[in-house]
Design a protein around this motif. Structure first.
Motif, PDB file in Angstrom:
ATOM      1  N   ALA A 110       0.760  -0.883   0.220  1.00  0.00           N
ATOM      2  CA  ALA A 110      -0.214  -0.044   0.018  1.00  0.00           C
ATOM      3  C   ALA A 110       0.935   1.285  -0.198  1.00  0.00           C
ATOM      4  N   HIS A 111       0.376   2.365   0.251  1.00  0.00           N
ATOM      5  CA  HIS A 111       1.247   3.613  -0.661  1.00  0.00           C
ATOM      6  C   HIS A 111       1.460   3.571   0.956  1.00  0.00           C
ATOM      7  N   PRO A 112       2.837   4.663   1.020  1.00  0.00           N
ATOM      8  CA  PRO A 112       2.733   5.591   2.307  1.00  0.00           C
ATOM      9  C   PRO A 112       1.396   6.478   3.101  1.00  0.00           C
ATOM     10  N   SER A 113       0.222   6.797   1.744  1.00  0.00           N
ATOM     11  CA  SER A 113      -0.098   7.997   1.931  1.00  0.00           C
ATOM     12  C   SER A 113      -1.340   7.172   3.449  1.00  0.00           C
ATOM     13  N   ALA A 114      -1.466   5.943   2.933  1.00  0.00           N
ATOM     14  CA  ALA A 114      -2.222   4.897   3.266  1.00  0.00           C
ATOM     15  C   ALA A 114      -2.330   4.528   4.761  1.00  0.00           C
ATOM     16  N   PHE A 115      -0.922   4.900   5.004  1.00  0.00           N
ATOM     17  CA  PHE A 115      -1.167   4.927   7.173  1.00  0.00           C
ATOM     18  C   PHE A 115      -0.818   6.648   7.515  1.00  0.00           C
ATOM     19  N   ARG A 116      -0.874   6.054   9.068  1.00  0.00           N
ATOM     20  CA  ARG A 116      -0.900   7.340   9.417  1.00  0.00           C
ATOM     21  C   ARG A 116       0.606   7.654  10.323  1.00  0.00           C
ATOM     22  N   ASN A 117       1.076   7.147   9.944  1.00  0.00           N
ATOM     23  CA  ASN A 117       2.826   7.527   9.585  1.00  0.00           C
ATOM     24  C   ASN A 117       4.298   6.836   9.269  1.00  0.00           C
ATOM     25  N   ASP A 118       5.309   6.831   9.044  1.00  0.00           N
ATOM     26  CA  ASP A 118       5.675   5.993   8.096  1.00  0.00           C
ATOM     27  C   ASP A 118       6.771   4.612   8.896  1.00  0.00           C
ATOM     28  N   ARG A 182      -9.729  22.558  29.701  1.00  0.00           N
ATOM     29  CA  ARG A 182     -10.914  21.877  29.422  1.00  0.00           C
ATOM     30  C   ARG A 182      -9.395  21.650  28.111  1.00  0.00           C
ATOM     31  N   VAL A 183     -10.107  20.451  27.227  1.00  0.00           N
ATOM     32  CA  VAL A 183      -9.174  20.572  25.858  1.00  0.00           C
ATOM     33  C   VAL A 183      -9.213  19.882  25.499  1.00  0.00           C
ATOM     34  N   ARG A 184     -10.233  19.620  24.275  1.00  0.00           N
ATOM     35  CA  ARG A 184     -10.620  19.019  22.898  1.00  0.00           C
ATOM     36  C   ARG A 184     -10.040  18.480  22.161  1.00  0.00           C
ATOM     37  N   PHE A 185     -10.520  16.717  21.781  1.00  0.00           N
ATOM     38  CA  PHE A 185      -9.744  16.610  20.639  1.00  0.00           C
ATOM     39  C   PHE A 185     -10.664  15.670  19.904  1.00  0.00           C
ATOM     40  N   VAL A 186     -10.295  15.995  18.436  1.00  0.00           N
ATOM     41  CA  VAL A 186     -11.349  15.058  17.653  1.00  0.00           C
ATOM     42  C   VAL A 186     -10.977  13.561  17.795  1.00  0.00           C
ATOM     43  N   CYS A 187     -12.192  13.277  17.765  1.00  0.00           N
ATOM     44  CA  CYS A 187     -12.661  11.255  18.218  1.00  0.00           C
ATOM     45  C   CYS A 187     -12.946  11.382  17.099  1.00  0.00           C
ATOM     46  N   HIS A 188     -12.731  10.186  16.863  1.00  0.00           N
ATOM     47  CA  HIS A 188     -14.182   9.116  15.914  1.00  0.00           C
ATOM     48  C   HIS A 188     -15.573   8.556  16.553  1.00  0.00           C
ATOM     49  N   PRO A 189     -16.493   9.390  16.914  1.00  0.00           N
ATOM     50  CA  PRO A 189     -17.883   8.511  18.038  1.00  0.00           C
ATOM     51  C   PRO A 189     -17.037   7.756  18.297  1.00  0.00           C
ATOM     52  N   ARG A 190     -17.392   6.725  17.663  1.00  0.00           N
ATOM     53  CA  ARG A 190     -16.454   5.140  18.529  1.00  0.00           C
ATOM     54  C   ARG A 190     -15.405   4.577  18.652  1.00  0.00           C
ATOM     55  N   ALA A 191     -14.234   5.219  19.227  1.00  0.00           N
ATOM     56  CA  ALA A 191     -13.553   5.693  19.171  1.00  0.00           C
ATOM     57  C   ALA A 191     -12.678   4.231  20.505  1.00  0.00           C
ATOM     58  N   ALA A 192     -11.872   3.867  20.365  1.00  0.00           N
ATOM     59  CA  ALA A 192     -11.696   3.241  21.484  1.00  0.00           C
ATOM     60  C   ALA A 192     -10.058   2.427  21.103  1.00  0.00           C
ATOM     61  N   LYS A 268       0.368  15.570  18.675  1.00  0.00           N
ATOM     62  CA  LYS A 268      -0.292  15.900  16.964  1.00  0.00           C
ATOM     63  C   LYS A 268      -0.101  14.530  16.258  1.00  0.00           C
ATOM     64  N   TYR A 269       1.158  13.472  16.991  1.00  0.00           N
ATOM     65  CA  TYR A 269       1.308  12.097  16.306  1.00  0.00           C
ATOM     66  C   TYR A 269       0.922  10.322  17.315  1.00  0.00           C
ATOM     67  N   THR A 270       0.577  11.397  18.241  1.00  0.00           N
ATOM     68  CA  THR A 270      -0.390  10.496  18.666  1.00  0.00           C
ATOM     69  C   THR A 270      -2.017  10.146  18.980  1.00  0.00           C
ATOM     70  N   SER A 271      -2.036  11.510  18.645  1.00  0.00           N
ATOM     71  CA  SER A 271      -3.585  12.106  19.144  1.00  0.00           C
ATOM     72  C   SER A 271      -4.650  11.734  18.159  1.00  0.00           C
ATOM     73  N   PRO A 272      -3.659  11.149  16.402  1.00  0.00           N
ATOM     74  CA  PRO A 272      -4.564  10.543  15.233  1.00  0.00           C
ATOM     75  C   PRO A 272      -5.251   9.184  14.848  1.00  0.00           C
ATOM     76  N   TYR A 273      -4.675   8.548  16.538  1.00  0.00           N
ATOM     77  CA  TYR A 273      -5.314   6.900  16.559  1.00  0.00           C
ATOM     78  C   TYR A 273      -6.533   7.164  17.613  1.00  0.00           C
ATOM     79  N   LEU A 274      -6.574   8.202  17.732  1.00  0.00           N
ATOM     80  CA  LEU A 274      -8.311   8.309  18.917  1.00  0.00           C
ATOM     81  C   LEU A 274      -9.150   8.746  17.191  1.00  0.00           C
TER      82      LEU A 274
END
Length: 310
Positions: A110-118, A182-192, A268-274
């Motif tokens: 798969a192309h590198p763009s299909a991943f969150r990081n290298d 208060r700190v908000r993070f963008v998360c998937h509605p069913r993020a786990a 920004k390097y760990t929050s994408p997993y949320l």
């Protein structure tokens, strides 16, 4: 080593049998005395890897995680005795950002763009090249894909600063400087998250390595996940901060404050997993015990108390 054996409820006396050998992933035969290392049939655990989510590390990640892994496989294939077994430690997140269920099967390029990081991409490439080896054709290789590694389920103790601990470290730094925010993070509605304590994970890995390799790709993750909302609540209970999971639409309607934007940038390097919903194929024989609310609180409280920098 004695501490690790004791922590994992193994015989501390085994430390007297441990021999240490320096090696290099880039040297021929890893720079090892192969006649000694492979004198008898063995289980070879390839867990050496570079883990970094920072950009501009592509070449180093390829050298260590892809080319280095190929060198390990070649060395093992050349020198191991009949009956030896090869266990390659990978990550469940090599599945990248593709939707749908991640199957326990050999991956496709798969192309590198299909991943969150290298890092994720390098682990995918390492699996692909292993899949083409004689070890796999002969049924002598196992890939164990781990989830989010955390500390000991009985004590909460951890020796890592990766994954949720990197996230927790950043949150703690800002919470202690400016408490009550208060700190908000963008998360998937069913993020786990598939949090996997080290002790239960080791138990499952040892059992898999001693069993049949008829299913050579295995997800060693908890089938019971930890909702991100529960993780945020556990962190907020031990630090003077309120973490809130929101959607991108919420932030569009109410933009981040300056403080929220700074914290999000530092994470920004760990929050994408949320921001994803994960569905890993997993079976009971490979699933460590679940992280209960009590264990989650123990993991967070220990790190806040003992693991964070002063």
């Amino acid at each position: 080593m004695a501490d690790a054996l004791s922590t994992l409820h193994l015989d501390p006396g085994l430390v007297e049998k441990v021999q240490f050998r320096p090696f290099s992933l880039v040297e021929p035969d890893l720079g090892l005395p192969t006649s000694e290392v492979f004198a008898e049939p063995c289980a070879y655990w390839h867990s050496a890897a570079l883990i970094t989510f920072f950009p501009r590390r592509e070449e180093e990640l390829r050298t260590v995680n892809v080319e280095g892994s190929a060198n390990v496989e070649r060395t093992f294939s050349r020198h191991s005795r009949a009956g030896s077994r090869f266990i390659h430690i990978s990550t469940a997140y090599q599945n990248g950002t593709g939707g749908g269920r991640a199957r326990e099967d050999w991956p496709e390029p798969a192309h590198p763009s299909a991943f969150r990081n290298d890092y994720e991409h390098s682990k995918r490439m390492a699996e692909i090249q292993l899949s083409r080896s004689a070890l796999v054709q002969n049924g002598d290789a196992l890939v164990a894909r781990l989830g989010v590694m955390v500390g000991h389920s009985g004590t909460g103790r951890a020796l890592s600063d990766l994954g949720i601990y990197d996230f927790l470290r950043v949150i703690a730094m800002f919470a202690r400087r400016t408490p009550g925010e208060r700190v908000r993070f963008v998360c998937h509605p069913r993020a786990a998250l598939h949090l996997t304590p080290i002790d239960g994970t080791v138990d499952r890995l040892l059992a898999l390595a001693a069993g049949s390799f008829d299913r050579p790709v295995r997800h060693v993750v908890n089938r019971v996940t930890v909702p991100v909302a529960d993780l945020f609540a556990a962190i907020s209970a031990h630090l003077p901060v309120e973490l809130v999971a929101v959607t991108a639409a919420d932030v569009e309607a109410e933009p981040f404050s300056r403080f929220e934007a700074i914290v999000n940038m530092r994470c920004k390097y760990t929050s994408p997993y949320l921001r994803f919903e994960y569905d890993f194929e997993c079976h009971d024989d490979a699933s460590p015990p679940p992280v209960t609310p009590r264990i989650l609180d123990l993991l967070i409280s220990w790190y806040v108390r003992e693991g964070l920098p002063a």
